[in-house]
Scaffold this motif. Structure first.
Motif, PDB file in Angstrom:
ATOM      1  N   ALA A   1      25.536   2.627  -6.758  1.00 49.42           N
ATOM      2  CA  ALA A   1      23.955   2.472  -7.092  1.00 49.42           C
ATOM      3  C   ALA A   1      23.695   3.537  -8.468  1.00 49.42           C
ATOM      4  N   GLN A   2      22.876   2.890  -9.191  1.00 51.78           N
ATOM      5  CA  GLN A   2      22.501   3.585 -10.413  1.00 51.78           C
ATOM      6  C   GLN A   2      21.660   4.756 -10.491  1.00 51.78           C
ATOM      7  N   ASP A   3      20.875   4.598  -9.495  1.00 53.38           N
ATOM      8  CA  ASP A   3      19.713   5.713  -9.515  1.00 53.38           C
ATOM      9  C   ASP A   3      19.150   5.778  -8.098  1.00 53.38           C
ATOM     10  N   ILE A   4      17.984   6.116  -7.832  1.00 56.76           N
ATOM     11  CA  ILE A   4      17.319   6.203  -6.456  1.00 56.76           C
ATOM     12  C   ILE A   4      16.554   5.068  -6.302  1.00 56.76           C
ATOM     13  N   GLY A   5      16.472   4.211  -7.226  1.00 57.25           N
ATOM     14  CA  GLY A   5      15.941   2.846  -7.327  1.00 57.25           C
ATOM     15  C   GLY A   5      14.291   2.653  -7.127  1.00 57.25           C
ATOM     16  N   VAL A   6      13.606   2.060  -6.690  1.00 58.85           N
ATOM     17  CA  VAL A   6      12.323   2.145  -6.704  1.00 58.85           C
ATOM     18  C   VAL A   6      11.560   3.385  -6.428  1.00 58.85           C
ATOM     19  N   TRP A   7      12.384   4.060  -5.587  1.00 56.62           N
ATOM     20  CA  TRP A   7      11.552   5.063  -4.978  1.00 56.62           C
ATOM     21  C   TRP A   7      11.318   6.101  -6.510  1.00 56.62           C
ATOM     22  N   TRP A   8      11.861   5.997  -7.584  1.00 52.46           N
ATOM     23  CA  TRP A   8      11.418   6.726  -8.776  1.00 52.46           C
ATOM     24  C   TRP A   8      10.033   6.274  -9.238  1.00 52.46           C
ATOM     25  N   GLY A   9       9.834   5.098  -9.036  1.00 55.36           N
ATOM     26  CA  GLY A   9       8.186   4.776  -9.382  1.00 55.36           C
ATOM     27  C   GLY A   9       7.373   4.961  -8.369  1.00 55.36           C
ATOM     28  N   ILE A  10       7.832   5.107  -7.132  1.00 54.63           N
ATOM     29  CA  ILE A  10       6.842   5.739  -6.096  1.00 54.63           C
ATOM     30  C   ILE A  10       6.529   7.020  -6.086  1.00 54.63           C
ATOM     31  N   LEU A  11       7.495   7.895  -6.784  1.00 53.24           N
ATOM     32  CA  LEU A  11       7.078   9.116  -6.846  1.00 53.24           C
ATOM     33  C   LEU A  11       6.200   9.638  -7.916  1.00 53.24           C
ATOM     34  N   GLN A  12       6.504   8.811  -9.019  1.00 53.17           N
ATOM     35  CA  GLN A  12       5.747   8.922  -9.999  1.00 53.17           C
ATOM     36  C   GLN A  12       4.391   8.748  -9.635  1.00 53.17           C
ATOM     37  N   ALA A  13       4.007   7.293  -8.920  1.00 52.25           N
ATOM     38  CA  ALA A  13       2.606   7.011  -8.559  1.00 52.25           C
ATOM     39  C   ALA A  13       1.922   8.382  -7.765  1.00 52.25           C
ATOM     40  N   VAL A  14       2.816   8.724  -6.774  1.00 51.13           N
ATOM     41  CA  VAL A  14       2.319   9.756  -5.848  1.00 51.13           C
ATOM     42  C   VAL A  14       1.975  10.877  -6.678  1.00 51.13           C
ATOM     43  N   THR A  15       2.644  11.507  -7.713  1.00 50.90           N
ATOM     44  CA  THR A  15       2.386  12.484  -8.723  1.00 50.90           C
ATOM     45  C   THR A  15       1.328  12.500  -9.407  1.00 50.90           C
TER      46      THR A  15
ATOM     47  N   ASP B   1      15.653   4.683   5.577  1.00 49.41           N
ATOM     48  CA  ASP B   1      14.820   5.757   6.345  1.00 49.41           C
ATOM     49  C   ASP B   1      14.983   7.005   5.922  1.00 49.41           C
ATOM     50  N   GLU B   2      16.110   7.261   5.558  1.00 49.47           N
ATOM     51  CA  GLU B   2      16.199   8.841   4.791  1.00 49.47           C
ATOM     52  C   GLU B   2      15.503   9.113   3.604  1.00 49.47           C
ATOM     53  N   TYR B   3      15.205   8.235   2.761  1.00 49.16           N
ATOM     54  CA  TYR B   3      14.325   8.174   1.534  1.00 49.16           C
ATOM     55  C   TYR B   3      12.940   8.300   1.936  1.00 49.16           C
ATOM     56  N   LEU B   4      12.537   7.303   2.950  1.00 49.77           N
ATOM     57  CA  LEU B   4      11.305   7.173   3.099  1.00 49.77           C
ATOM     58  C   LEU B   4      10.854   8.329   3.822  1.00 49.77           C
ATOM     59  N   GLU B   5      11.610   9.247   4.878  1.00 49.19           N
ATOM     60  CA  GLU B   5      11.044  10.286   5.276  1.00 49.19           C
ATOM     61  C   GLU B   5      10.588  11.358   4.291  1.00 49.19           C
ATOM     62  N   MET B   6      11.718  11.344   3.254  1.00 49.64           N
ATOM     63  CA  MET B   6      11.521  12.475   2.309  1.00 49.64           C
ATOM     64  C   MET B   6      10.315  12.299   1.346  1.00 49.64           C
ATOM     65  N   VAL B   7      10.160  10.910   1.012  1.00 50.71           N
ATOM     66  CA  VAL B   7       9.084  10.587   0.042  1.00 50.71           C
ATOM     67  C   VAL B   7       7.668  10.659   0.840  1.00 50.71           C
ATOM     68  N   ILE B   8       7.573  10.230   2.058  1.00 48.43           N
ATOM     69  CA  ILE B   8       6.308  10.529   2.572  1.00 48.43           C
ATOM     70  C   ILE B   8       6.076  12.239   3.026  1.00 48.43           C
TER      71      ILE B   8
ATOM     72  N   THR C   1       5.342  17.427 -11.955  1.00 51.70           N
ATOM     73  CA  THR C   1       5.752  16.872 -13.070  1.00 51.70           C
ATOM     74  C   THR C   1       6.940  17.368 -13.403  1.00 51.70           C
ATOM     75  N   MET C   2       7.325  18.710 -13.500  1.00 54.55           N
ATOM     76  CA  MET C   2       8.605  19.267 -13.659  1.00 54.55           C
ATOM     77  C   MET C   2       9.589  18.813 -12.872  1.00 54.55           C
ATOM     78  N   PHE C   3       9.223  18.582 -11.627  1.00 58.56           N
ATOM     79  CA  PHE C   3      10.181  17.908 -10.653  1.00 58.56           C
ATOM     80  C   PHE C   3      10.896  16.828 -11.163  1.00 58.56           C
ATOM     81  N   LEU C   4       9.684  15.724 -11.651  1.00 58.44           N
ATOM     82  CA  LEU C   4       9.996  14.522 -11.821  1.00 58.44           C
ATOM     83  C   LEU C   4      10.937  14.542 -13.410  1.00 58.44           C
ATOM     84  N   GLU C   5      10.398  15.316 -14.227  1.00 59.31           N
ATOM     85  CA  GLU C   5      11.226  15.567 -15.677  1.00 59.31           C
ATOM     86  C   GLU C   5      12.594  16.052 -15.485  1.00 59.31           C
TER      87      GLU C   5
END
Length: 973
Positions: free
Chosen positions: A811-825, A758-765, A491-495
């Motif tokens: 790009a404005q941000d990390i895109g949909v990866w932000w929503g994925i990180l929230q869901a995983v958290t 591929d770089e983002y996917l590797e880190m999010v996994i 949670t702190m990571f995302l905030e």
């Protein structure tokens, strides 16, 4: 706000020199519809229409000069030459929905010479001043080429051909196109040549300037290079269209901001600030030619950075047509159909030098980045993020910002996880349950029931000694604390990342990129014919009808479900392998294999699962690409988000399904030894060891996570190096010949078409491994930290030395990866709660310690006799037919009348049913999950409320910048 200063010649960059940084901006929400708005106001005393810069525009009181040679076909309607061309001419998609350039009445050769000019002694068209006219030399297909005299150019070039300019030494090379003409006697190559001619002519009509390098001067003798340059008029016109934010005033807010003591202290992790000093901060505003004097323009050659220039040229090439059909356009299609073999902006010289950077300074930004960022010696230093963003663009800069932030946040998680592991190591020998299992005179002497039917025999609990000790290393009292800590850490990571992201959105001028700047994908405009008035711009724009959109989404959803079913079938195959192979290992005559059957099964199944994952990834990617294109997303961001969501669904099931099986399903449906509740192909389902299933989950997680990291790092390091060596092998044989910068870059690999996916996917996994199952493997953050430190430098090395320089995308941000990180958290809070409650023995042990159980005598607060309480008794006379062991091993066990197995069951009414204690523990387990989840989410909400998303300093600077923008607007009226 943006940072912007820099040397006029980056090749002279040295210690103490400032580094220029780009600040690309927003698009005009009114011009054209794909950009979202209406045309800008005409600017007085403007130059001639784009493509005719050599012809003087008559001003008031001046006579119109007479052209000395016939004009090329007019790219814009004739009229007031000072007026800006209409949107329908610059981007014809305004009128017909197709992103094609203007119609051309004739086709010129790739040299850009009009047929009528060949008999004239007048100067060549702009962009081809270096060509010989009249009796000039021609290549095999009759196209005029540039003549390089003695391999020398008049530009800024050293003896090794490290030039970044045209032959005149003044015009900067903004983009390079490469092609091989092949055998022009074939129809296929003739068509490619025709496409190149039309495409280049359209680029010239848009105002770009070009210069061709003959294939005879290339190292392989087969490759042509076309160098493109955008003059000032083209840059300013497109900067206005794209609403690029340019500097208007030096930032005067930061001077009043107090510095904390940490900022003033020397930081050993900081990059060398003498080589990369802090740049001047500027307030910025959208560029407007009518208010050009209000912008800080000290030098027109350096006002637009290389990244901005390449982006403008790429935008023009993306919409330039290469055929008479509306749907045939764009450099991407030209690359796919083989008309061009490469299109890229140039690197700024070599990345290495024999001279020391500390003594002589960096030769260029690429050299500086390699020394301060990509070199292995800089592994412990902060990344020069502004310099990365300047060189590669905001999209790449945001990725490395996020990766560096994630890696830094892993440090406290790694320390705590390591302490938990050390705590387990220090107390393993004093753990009562483990010692009981390892005691041959105590619980270790229990005769255990067979773990499979027929083939397996009885065994002593003592043989599970090593297993129980390994389990305690990860399943101990500190595990609960660590699971709660990691939930709060996530949670702190995302905030904190939201605050960091707000800073870079403002600093890099991308806060409203997706809403105001991003254009419609040319593929969308070309394929969608229906139009609808945009309520914001009041312009007709292409759109996808609702029923068409629903039909496409239903189709992709159906295929997605089918593909996920295939993934689950692959996971099911691994589960079947585990069930069968464990029986084979237990039936082995080798005592070593028998005693380690479970560990061997878990390890081999994990390796098999890893291989299946890697193989199926290639299939999933092709399917996801196909499905995403079917949906026809409107913008590039929407396309990337849709593709990312599909791929993550595939990968999520692929990587995590087996882990979920071990954590929550294995051993839950076994029943008693003689009365199995479920069978699979005639085999009983797997059982957990008396020490529990947690160690199997740990082994599975460690092998898949670490194995994947080793495979990816080896591929990222070795594959580009080998490919580049193979492409450049001919060039290195001729060291004495001129090896130009564009040829050196051409021999490099190109960034994958999917960019940073591929770089983002590797880190999010990896983030999923670190958070979802961290209760089973506290060392996961440490392994992730080590991998990421290596990953940052490997990725940096690839971008600097092994890949061509990518176009500086925004790009404005990390895109949909932000929503994925929230869901995983959020899911991680639940999974860790269930792992502690159901997979580990934490809850049963606590219940046993602090409740009075008259069946097993023990002191309150101790685990004496706990192992005996966790085992149930089975009477061997109750074995069903074809389930009793074929070999009773009576020489070892004698006559066995009863055996023990892991469960809370008792013989009652002719069956082995769960005891009352089983339901009591189940209720406490569910209560623990509820309390754990509510406590964590309550703390998360408190943190979210307390920590603001945007830092105070950024808010003040945004208000100041908005004020200055309004002030500049009013002063111009």
């Amino acid at each position: 706000m943006s940072n912007r200063v820099g040397p006029k010649n980056l090749q002279d960059l040295g210690p103490g020199s400032n580094v220029s940084r780009p600040f690309l901006g927003r698009m005009n929400p009114g011009y054209p519809p794909s950009y979202g708005g209406g045309p800008p106001p005409p600017v007085p005393a403007q130059p001639a229409p784009v493509g005719f810069e050599m012809h003087m525009v008559p001003q008031s009181g001046q006579a119109e000069p007479t052209a000395s040679y016939p004009l090329l076909p007019q790219p814009y309607p004739q009229g007031d030459p000072a007026a800006a061309p209409p949107a329908s001419q610059l981007y014809p998609s305004v009128n017909n929905g197709s992103p094609t350039p203007v119609e051309t009445t004739s086709v010129v050769s790739t040299s850009g010479v009009h047929p009528e000019e060949k008999k004239s002694a007048s100067p060549a068209p702009i962009g081809f001043e270096g060509q010989v006219r009249g009796d000039d030399k021609k290549d095999d297909d009759g196209v005029s080429v540039v003549k390089i005299e003695d391999g020398k150019k008049n530009g800024k070039e050293d003896e090794k051909g490290e030039t970044l300019f045209f032959n005149d030494g003044k015009r900067q090379i903004d983009y390079v196109l490469a092609y091989v003409d092949g055998d022009l006697s074939t129809e296929k190559n003739q068509n490619k040549q025709k496409k190149r001619e039309v495409f280049l002519q359209n680029l010239l009509e848009e105002g770009l300037e070009a210069e061709t390098e003959d294939k005879v001067s290339s190292q392989d003798g087969n490759t042509y290079f076309i160098k493109l340059h955008a003059p000032w008029e083209v840059l300013t016109r497109h900067a206005e269209l794209l609403r690029m934010k340019m500097p208007i005033k030096e930032n005067d807010v930061l001077e009043d901001m107090p510095l904390n003591c940490l900022t003033k202290c020397m930081n050993p992790f900081m990059y060398n600030e003498e080589n990369i000093p802090e740049d001047t901060n500027y307030f910025t505003a959208a560029f407007d030619r009518a208010r050009e004097r209000q912008f800080i323009i000290t030098d027109k050659d350096t006002f637009f950075t290389h990244g901005q220039r390449s982006r403008i040229v790429h935008e023009i090439m993306t919409r330039a047509r290469y055929d008479n059909e509306d749907v045939r356009f764009g450099i991407k299609r030209m690359l796919r159909n083989g008309s061009y073999t490469a299109a890229f902006p140039l690197h700024e010289g070599k990345y290495s030098s024999e001279k020391s950077v500390l003594v002589h300074g960096a030769q260029n930004e690429r050299h500086l980045l390699y020394h301060e960022w990509a070199s292995a010696r800089a592994w412990y230093r902060y990344q020069p993020l502004d310099l990365i963003r300047n060189y590669f663009g905001e999209k790449v800069g945001i990725y490395f910002t996020w990766l560096g932030f994630y890696t830094a946040m892993l440090i406290p998680a790694s320390i705590v996880g390591l302490l938990v592991f050390i705590y387990g190591c220090a107390n393993v020998l004093s753990d009562t349950p483990s010692q009981d299992i390892c005691n041959p005179a105590g619980a270790g002497n229990f005769t255990m029931c067979p773990l499979c039917d027929v083939r397996c025999s009885y065994w002593k609990l003592e043989s599970s000694c090593l297993y129980s000790q390994l389990t305690y290393l990860f399943d101990n009292e500190a595990t609960v604390f660590f699971a709660a800590f990691m939930a709060l850490w996530a949670t702190m990571f995302l905030e904190i990342w939201k605050r960091k992201q707000a800073e870079i959105e403002y600093d890099w001028d991308v806060a409203h990129f997706e809403d105001e700047e991003e254009t419609v994908r040319p593929e969308f405009e070309a394929s969608v014919r229906s139009k609808k008035k945009n309520p914001v711009t009041q312009k007709d724009e292409p759109f996808l009808k609702l029923y068409d959109k629903c039909l496409r989404y239903c189709t992709t959803a159906s295929v997605l479900l089918f593909m996920m079913a295939i993934v689950l079938m692959a996971v099911f195959g691994v589960i079947v392998y585990r069930i069968v192979i464990v029986s084979v290992f237990y039936a082995s005559g080798d005592d070593l294999i028998k005693s380690n059957a479970k560990i061997a099964t878990t390890a081999t199944a994990a390796l098999l699962n890893l291989i299946v994952i890697m193989l199926l990834n290639q299939v999933y990617m092709r399917v996801a690409l196909f499905l995403t294109n079917i949906e026809k997303p409107r913008t590039q961001t929407e396309w990337e988000d849709s593709f990312t969501f599909k791929m993550f669904l595939f990968q999520c099931v692929n990587f995590y399904a087996t882990l979920f099986y071990i954590a929550f399903f294995k051993g839950r449906f076994v029943g008693s030894p003689g009365y199995a509740e479920y069978y699979l192909f005639g085999y009983r389902l797997e059982q957990c060891d008396p020490a529990g299933c947690l160690i199997e989950l740990c082994i599975q997680l460690a092998i898949v996570m670490v194995g994947k990291q080793i495979y990816n790092n080896a591929k990222e390091l070795l594959l580009p190096v080998l490919c580049n060596w193979w492409r450049a092998r001919k060039a290195k044989k001729a060291q004495d010949d001129l090896y130009t910068r564009w040829e050196q870059d051409y021999d490099l690999g190109s960034m994958p078409d999917l960019g940073l996916f591929d770089e983002y996917l590797e880190m999010v996994i990896q983030y999923g491994f670190v958070t979802l199952f961290v209760a089973a493997f506290p060392l996961a953050p440490l392994f992730a930290l080590i991998n990421n430190i290596i990953e940052i430098r490997l990725d940096a090395y690839k971008f600097i030395s092994q890949w061509r320089r990518p176009m500086a995308e925004r790009a404005q941000d990390i895109g949909v990866w932000w929503g994925i990180l929230q869901a995983v958290t959020n899911v991680a809070v639940l999974t860790n709660g269930f792992i502690i409650a159901f997979t580990s023995d934490f809850v049963p042990k606590q219940v046993y310690k602090y409740t009075d159980d008259s069946t097993y005598v023990h002191e309150e607060g101790t685990l004496e006799n706990y192992i005996n309480s966790s085992l149930s008794v089975f009477y061997t006379k109750d074995f069903e037919q074809d389930t009793a062991p074929a070999n009773n091993k009576s020489d070892i066990f004698g006559s066995v009348t009863e055996c023990k197995y892991r469960d809370y069951r008792e013989y009652k009414d002719g069956a082995y049913k769960p005891t009352l204690h089983y339901w009591y523990i189940l209720a406490i387990r569910l209560a623990f999950v509820i309390v754990f989840e509510h406590a964590v989410f309550l703390f998360v909400n408190v943190i979210t409320f307390v920590i603001p998303d945007t830092p105070y300093e950024v808010k003040v600077q945004i208000l100041r910048e908005n004020y200055l923008a309004k002030e500049a607007l009013f002063s111009s009226k």
